[in-house]
Design a protein around this motif. Structure first.
Motif, PDB file in Angstrom:
ATOM      1  N   ILE A 204       0.904  -1.279   0.158  1.00  0.00           N
ATOM      2  CA  ILE A 204       0.158   0.567  -0.181  1.00  0.00           C
ATOM      3  C   ILE A 204       1.103   1.215  -0.283  1.00  0.00           C
ATOM      4  CG2 ILE A 204      -1.666   1.296   1.459  1.00  0.00           C
ATOM      5  CD1 ILE A 204      -3.075  -0.472   0.070  1.00  0.00           C
ATOM      6  N   ASP A 205       1.608   1.521   1.034  1.00  0.00           N
ATOM      7  CA  ASP A 205       2.539   2.453   0.341  1.00  0.00           C
ATOM      8  C   ASP A 205       3.699   2.952  -0.233  1.00  0.00           C
ATOM      9  OD1 ASP A 205       1.495   3.395   3.579  1.00  0.00           O
ATOM     10  OD2 ASP A 205       3.654   2.331   4.411  1.00  0.00           O
ATOM     11  N   VAL A 206       3.825   1.030  -1.159  1.00  0.00           N
ATOM     12  CA  VAL A 206       5.241   1.300  -1.734  1.00  0.00           C
ATOM     13  C   VAL A 206       4.672   2.005  -3.527  1.00  0.00           C
ATOM     14  CG1 VAL A 206       6.141  -0.111  -4.042  1.00  0.00           C
ATOM     15  CG2 VAL A 206       6.659  -0.774  -1.772  1.00  0.00           C
ATOM     16  N   TRP A 207       2.748   1.784  -3.699  1.00  0.00           N
ATOM     17  CA  TRP A 207       2.185   2.215  -4.336  1.00  0.00           C
ATOM     18  C   TRP A 207       1.969   3.787  -3.918  1.00  0.00           C
ATOM     19  CZ3 TRP A 207      -0.473   0.253  -8.357  1.00  0.00           C
ATOM     20  CH2 TRP A 207      -1.329   1.465  -9.294  1.00  0.00           C
ATOM     21  N   GLY A 208       2.095   4.709  -3.059  1.00  0.00           N
ATOM     22  CA  GLY A 208       1.703   5.864  -2.615  1.00  0.00           C
ATOM     23  C   GLY A 208       2.895   6.719  -2.865  1.00  0.00           C
ATOM     24  N   ILE A 209       4.230   5.975  -2.851  1.00  0.00           N
ATOM     25  CA  ILE A 209       5.507   6.437  -3.016  1.00  0.00           C
ATOM     26  C   ILE A 209       5.768   6.555  -4.228  1.00  0.00           C
ATOM     27  CG2 ILE A 209       6.314   6.614  -0.598  1.00  0.00           C
ATOM     28  CD1 ILE A 209       8.913   4.223  -1.789  1.00  0.00           C
ATOM     29  N   GLY A 210       4.644   5.916  -5.397  1.00  0.00           N
ATOM     30  CA  GLY A 210       4.794   5.733  -6.770  1.00  0.00           C
ATOM     31  C   GLY A 210       4.060   6.421  -7.293  1.00  0.00           C
ATOM     32  N   VAL A 211       2.860   7.253  -6.248  1.00  0.00           N
ATOM     33  CA  VAL A 211       2.197   8.786  -6.841  1.00  0.00           C
ATOM     34  C   VAL A 211       3.212   9.645  -7.092  1.00  0.00           C
ATOM     35  CG1 VAL A 211       0.421   9.446  -6.892  1.00  0.00           C
ATOM     36  CG2 VAL A 211      -0.187   7.143  -7.122  1.00  0.00           C
ATOM     37  N   ILE A 212       3.725   9.309  -5.542  1.00  0.00           N
ATOM     38  CA  ILE A 212       4.345  10.736  -5.269  1.00  0.00           C
ATOM     39  C   ILE A 212       5.283  11.252  -5.994  1.00  0.00           C
ATOM     40  CG2 ILE A 212       5.990  12.042  -3.405  1.00  0.00           C
ATOM     41  CD1 ILE A 212       4.105  10.987  -1.588  1.00  0.00           C
ATOM     42  N   LEU A 213       6.458  10.162  -6.721  1.00  0.00           N
ATOM     43  CA  LEU A 213       7.233  10.254  -7.457  1.00  0.00           C
ATOM     44  C   LEU A 213       6.505  10.759  -8.554  1.00  0.00           C
ATOM     45  CD1 LEU A 213      10.308  10.322  -8.341  1.00  0.00           C
ATOM     46  CD2 LEU A 213       9.684   7.749  -8.627  1.00  0.00           C
ATOM     47  N   PHE A 214       6.003  10.279  -9.236  1.00  0.00           N
ATOM     48  CA  PHE A 214       4.996  10.325 -10.703  1.00  0.00           C
ATOM     49  C   PHE A 214       5.241  12.085  -9.794  1.00  0.00           C
ATOM     50  CE2 PHE A 214       1.312  11.311 -12.956  1.00  0.00           C
ATOM     51  CZ  PHE A 214       2.156  11.312 -14.006  1.00  0.00           C
ATOM     52  N   THR A 215       4.448  12.652  -9.474  1.00  0.00           N
ATOM     53  CA  THR A 215       3.583  13.845  -9.201  1.00  0.00           C
ATOM     54  C   THR A 215       5.421  14.533  -8.386  1.00  0.00           C
ATOM     55  OG1 THR A 215       2.300  13.369  -7.752  1.00  0.00           O
ATOM     56  CG2 THR A 215       2.434  15.705  -7.739  1.00  0.00           C
ATOM     57  N   LEU A 216       6.035  14.182  -8.259  1.00  0.00           N
ATOM     58  CA  LEU A 216       7.234  15.066  -8.474  1.00  0.00           C
ATOM     59  C   LEU A 216       8.040  15.356 -10.309  1.00  0.00           C
ATOM     60  CD1 LEU A 216       9.211  13.934  -4.968  1.00  0.00           C
ATOM     61  CD2 LEU A 216       8.334  16.357  -5.278  1.00  0.00           C
ATOM     62  N   LEU A 217       8.236  14.854 -10.345  1.00  0.00           N
ATOM     63  CA  LEU A 217       9.050  14.902 -11.668  1.00  0.00           C
ATOM     64  C   LEU A 217       7.976  15.058 -12.444  1.00  0.00           C
ATOM     65  CD1 LEU A 217      10.198  10.803 -11.740  1.00  0.00           C
ATOM     66  CD2 LEU A 217      11.072  12.880 -12.123  1.00  0.00           C
ATOM     67  N   LEU A 218       6.561  15.285 -12.426  1.00  0.00           N
ATOM     68  CA  LEU A 218       5.163  15.975 -13.951  1.00  0.00           C
ATOM     69  C   LEU A 218       4.245  16.662 -13.137  1.00  0.00           C
ATOM     70  CD1 LEU A 218       4.403  12.452 -15.284  1.00  0.00           C
ATOM     71  CD2 LEU A 218       6.467  14.347 -16.472  1.00  0.00           C
ATOM     72  N   GLY A 219       4.577  16.828 -12.121  1.00  0.00           N
ATOM     73  CA  GLY A 219       3.713  18.811 -11.229  1.00  0.00           C
ATOM     74  C   GLY A 219       2.168  17.608 -10.943  1.00  0.00           C
ATOM     75  N   ASN A 220       2.330  16.794 -11.244  1.00  0.00           N
ATOM     76  CA  ASN A 220       0.171  16.195 -11.570  1.00  0.00           C
ATOM     77  C   ASN A 220       0.272  14.656 -10.610  1.00  0.00           C
ATOM     78  OD1 ASN A 220      -2.547  16.468 -11.109  1.00  0.00           O
ATOM     79  ND2 ASN A 220      -2.902  17.265 -13.189  1.00  0.00           N
ATOM     80  N   THR A 221      -0.755  14.863 -10.127  1.00  0.00           N
ATOM     81  CA  THR A 221      -1.190  12.845  -9.989  1.00  0.00           C
ATOM     82  C   THR A 221      -1.698  12.222 -11.624  1.00  0.00           C
ATOM     83  OG1 THR A 221      -3.356  13.479  -9.123  1.00  0.00           O
ATOM     84  CG2 THR A 221      -1.608  12.991  -7.367  1.00  0.00           C
TER      85      THR A 221
END
Length: 462
Positions: A204-221
């Motif tokens: 569950i937390d691995v998925w969460g940090i994956g979404v956060i990395l996407f957001t850091l790189l691209l500026g959106n979820t």
């Protein structure tokens, strides 16, 4: 604030509300004798507070207070004032924590742009270190999202808010249990939470940090929710989205890592150990040895390129008064990371501590500008409620609504008098503070207000 009495907590006094609303508020607290500051989360206790609510807060405090790591917001102490003592102090649960003086990490990101590979790599490494520690303590966070990723005065990442955390593993024996409670915010939750089956904690937390990395790189979820109701998620599941905007902007190595963390089958999803061994993660950080001023410059680079930083700080005046300077000195970070992020804004009433870059100056006086802002926000489908105006206080507007990802947001708009020192002309200083919601969509609202036809002509630019 003078009408309400708050207790001292290990020498700290509550001095200024800096966030929150409803039954929970966050204050800046100061220990004047030791010249130290902290944050205090106050959860109001009322006759309607249930035993279940009390137990939930007790669990949050037990979990959070046991976690000690440089990338976890430190829990310092707690005090409970019961209803029977209401004649002495405001009834509530007072949680004293480290002050995240650098504000939200995601408040520094230009929407739909991101922070770039270098900064994302630096902060993802800190997020990963914090999550590794949390899992080793047998705790699953379950609410990883931009709002809960903060920065301290030196720009160090801090994981916060353990209100939905669960203990899933006994540290002594290593024995684990599955979880059943459905919780979290839809754009960040893992797809297995859409079923009624028990689920494993760590994926569950691995998925969460994956979404956060996407957001850091691209500026959106990446999507509204990981279900068939989201066209973006359906395209992701089919593999047809990777040639589309913004996915095609990802490097091959970053895309591989994100797809590994966002593997739909939790049994095939990357683990924290395999993430640590990923080539994108393992490479040396270019920012690890840089000064905090350089880090602040790198972090806000996307805001400078978008012109947002100049709107937030148009160099009308640079002086910070003695009060502001004293605060900075007492916290031990004068002229460092937070000052580089322009967290102090000089106003007519003194130096306002603002760990937000969602602010601007205008050439129109507060009364006229406030009405224009109110009407403009209503036209943007934002719910607004005007707060009563008291002498020598800013005009205040309570706002709320839902962003493009259907996430709720709440906050305040403050409009107060500002006089150009060299021209003796009255204008306004406008500050938007978010209590709840995604920092990136809050910045989108700030930009929409500034660029609106009614407000834009009055905004002071560099």
């Amino acid at each position: 604030m003078s009408a309400v009495k708050y207790p001292k907590i290990i020498g700290y006094e509550l001095v200024e509300q800096i966030g929150g609303g409803g039954f929970s508020s966050v204050f800046r607290a100061a220990n004047l004798e030791e010249h130290r500051v902290a944050a205090c989360k106050v959860i109001a206790l009322t006759p309607g507070t249930t035993d279940k609510q009390r137990k939930s807060v007790d669990k949050e405090m037990r979990v959070h207070s046991a976690l000690k790591h440089r990338n976890v917001l430190e829990f310092l102490n707690a005090v409970v004032v019961e209803l029977k003592h209401a004649h002495l102090y405001f009834p509530g649960i007072y949680m004293l924590m480290e002050l995240a003086a650098g504000g939200d990490l995601f408040d520094k990101i230009a929407p739909d742009v991101g922070v770039g590979d270098e900064v994302a790599h630096f902060y993802f490494g800190q997020l990963l270190a914090g999550m590794e520690y949390i899992h080793k303590q047998g705790v699953c966070h379950r609410d990883l999202k931009p709002e809960n990723i903060l920065l301290d005065a030196a720009g160090t990442l801090k994981i916060s808010d353990f209100g939905l955390a669960a203990v899933y593993k006994l540290v002594e024996t290593g024995k684990t249990r599955t979880l059943t409670e459905r919780c979290g915010s839809l754009p960040y939750v893992a797809p297995e939470l859409n079923s009624d089956n028990p689920y494993q904690a760590e994926p569950i937390d691995v998925w969460g940090i994956g979404v956060i990395l996407f957001t850091l790189l691209l500026g959106n979820t990446p999507w509204d929710e990981p279900t068939i109701h989201s066209p973006e998620f359906c395209k992701y599941a089919s593999g047809s989205i990777f040639s589309e905007q913004p996915w095609f902007r990802l490097s091959t190595s970053a895309l591989s890592l994100i797809r590994g963390m966002l593997t739909i089958d939790p049994n095939k999803r990357m683990t924290l150990n395999s993430i640590q061994a990923d080539p994108w993660v393992m490479r040396p950080s270019q920012l690890a040895s840089q000064s905090v001023v350089t880090l602040a410059d790198k972090l806000t680079e996307s805001l400078r390129k978008a012109g947002d930083l100049e709107l937030a700080n148009p160099n009308i005046q640079r002086d910070v008064d003695g009060d502001g300077d004293e605060i900075m000195a007492s916290e031990g970070y004068r002229s460092q990371f937070t000052q580089s992020l322009l967290l102090f804004s000089q106003t007519q009433s003194g130096s306002r501590y603002t760990p937000h870059l969602t602010r601007f100056y205008a050439s129109l006086g507060p009364s006229l500008l406030f009405n224009i802002i109110h009407e403009t926000l209503v036209s943007l489908n934002v719910q607004c409620k005007v707060a009563p105006v008291r002498d020598n206080e800013p005009h205040k507007l309570r706002i709320g609504g839902h962003d493009k990802r259907r996430m709720a947001f709440k906050g305040w708009v403050y409009v107060e008098k500002f006089v150009y020192r060299d021209r003796n002309i009255e204008g306004s200083f406008v500050l938007m503070t978010r209590d709840e919601g995604n920092p990136i969509s809050w910045r989108q609202l700030w930009k929409a207000l500034i660029e609106s036809e009614a407000v834009s002509p009055h905004v002071l630019r560099k």
